[in-house]
Design a protein around this motif. Structure first.
Motif, mmCIF file in Angstrom:
data_model
loop_
_atom_site.group_PDB
_atom_site.id
_atom_site.type_symbol
_atom_site.label_atom_id
_atom_site.label_comp_id
_atom_site.label_asym_id
_atom_site.label_seq_id
_atom_site.Cartn_x
_atom_site.Cartn_y
_atom_site.Cartn_z
ATOM 1 N N ASP A 1 -12.744 4.208 5.586
ATOM 2 C CA ASP A 1 -12.017 3.746 4.401
ATOM 3 C C ASP A 1 -12.987 3.310 3.317
ATOM 4 O OD1 ASP A 1 -10.131 2.755 2.620
ATOM 5 O OD2 ASP A 1 -9.947 0.845 3.666
ATOM 6 N N ALA B 1 -1.514 -2.080 -7.830
ATOM 7 C CA ALA B 1 -2.914 -2.291 -7.443
ATOM 8 C C ALA B 1 -3.329 -3.739 -7.660
ATOM 9 C CB ALA B 1 -3.825 -1.348 -8.234
ATOM 10 N N VAL C 1 0.804 4.155 -2.780
ATOM 11 C CA VAL C 1 0.590 5.580 -2.502
ATOM 12 C C VAL C 1 1.674 6.420 -3.172
ATOM 13 C CG1 VAL C 1 0.586 7.324 -0.676
ATOM 14 C CG2 VAL C 1 -0.675 5.196 -0.357
ATOM 15 N N GLU D 1 -6.194 4.634 0.482
ATOM 16 C CA GLU D 1 -5.083 3.727 0.800
ATOM 17 C C GLU D 1 -4.492 4.046 2.168
ATOM 18 O OE1 GLU D 1 -4.873 1.292 -0.987
ATOM 19 O OE2 GLU D 1 -5.715 1.934 -2.898
ATOM 20 N N THR E 1 0.828 -1.210 0.000
ATOM 21 C CA THR E 1 0.000 0.000 0.000
ATOM 22 C C THR E 1 0.857 1.253 0.000
ATOM 23 O OG1 THR E 1 -1.728 -1.181 1.203
ATOM 24 C CG2 THR E 1 -1.885 1.207 1.149
ATOM 25 N N SER F 1 -8.105 8.119 -4.090
ATOM 26 C CA SER F 1 -7.470 6.808 -4.003
ATOM 27 C C SER F 1 -6.352 6.819 -2.967
ATOM 28 C CB SER F 1 -6.906 6.394 -5.363
ATOM 29 O OG SER F 1 -7.936 6.186 -6.306
#
Length: 275
Positions: A187, A96, A57, A218, A53, A214
């Motif tokens: 989230d 992803a 990011v 995350e 993650t 997005s």
């Protein structure tokens, strides 16, 4: 209720039915099985999710930068712009995809851990829990029900593990569970907003907004993952102590045992099993 301890070497992925047994009268009798090995698997997979993650990011941040350059017409040529956009899109898509695969894989041991924890609470002597072990896991997949029932099930499992004989009267929901569930809901809300944004027109401005949402989702997911991991490790330690010493546990600090934090690996949130 009599306790039965499985002292044999267990298969980690044995079917959940091994946590229950039928008595001569046909009544279900729950068998205590340590959740430690499943908790360790969940911990490793969540750490992997957090690492992925964070990489995602960073990649989305670069994608945002490229989109902003496109909006500002900062590229020298159309070819340069397309090359930069294609590269950033490919990196985001790769990370992803890996995240999605690992997330789906994490649901399996996380669901097994929840099922075992629910069975253990009953094996420790607790009665009157609202949701069966199966529903404690399955409620995550039921629309609208998954906004409330998973939290209720987990809070009752924790309270029943803390003081099995009197959990309905002398225990409270730990603040840790409220924080975990709050970030999980937030989230998912941001993720839904991102989904709605993706259906809008493909202008540069809408793409930038989608990327920002997005990234926010995350980061919230990292926090929620860290909190869920704390729940897993804390409840595992609580059940192990209650099984080893069945005397009533202290109800101080809302019946929450945090001594495991002294030995648990340090984790910092940079922070979705949910399980």
């Amino acid at each position: 209720m009599a306790r039965v301890t499985d002292t044999n070497e267990e298969n980690l992925y044995r079917a959940p039915q091994s946590s229950v047994a039928k008595t001569d009268s046909g009544k279900t009798d729950y068998v205590y099985r340590s959740p430690r090995r499943l908790a360790n698997v969940v911990r490793g997979m969540i750490i992997g999710l957090i690492v992925l993650t964070l990489g995602l990011v960073v990649a989305q941040g670069n994608q945002w930068h490229v989109l902003q350059q496109m909006a500002d017409k900062a590229f020298a040529s159309r070819e340069e712009m397309l090359a930069a956009a294609t590269q950033s899109d490919r990196i985001v898509a790769l990370l992803a995809g890996l995240f999605g695969i690992l997330l789906l894989a994490t649901y399996i041991p996380a669901g097994m851990w929840i099922y075992r924890a629910a069975c253990n609470a009953r094996a420790l002597g607790a009665q009157g829990l609202d949701d069966s072990p199966g529903l404690a896991v399955g409620s995550y997949a039921i629309p609208f029900v998954n906004l409330v029932r998973p939290f209720r099930a987990m809070s009752q499992i924790w309270r029943a593990s803390s003081l099995p004989g009197q959990w309905q009267k002398k225990t409270q929901v730990p603040a840790l569970l409220r924080w975990w569930w709050g970030f999980w809901l937030l989230d998912n809300f941001v993720g839904y907003a991102n989904f709605r944004t993706a259906k809008s027109t493909g202008s540069i401005e809408s793409l930038i907004q989608q990327t920002q949402l997005s990234m926010a989702s995350e980061l919230l997911g990292i926090v929620a993952s860290c909190l869920f991991l704390s729940v897993v490790l804390g409840l595992t330690r609580l059940q192990e102590r209650q099984h080893a010493n069945p005397e009533p546990a202290s109800t101080e600090r809302d019946g929450m045992d945090l001594s495991w934090l002294d030995t648990a690996p340090a984790m910092t949130a940079g922070p979705k099993v949910g399980a």
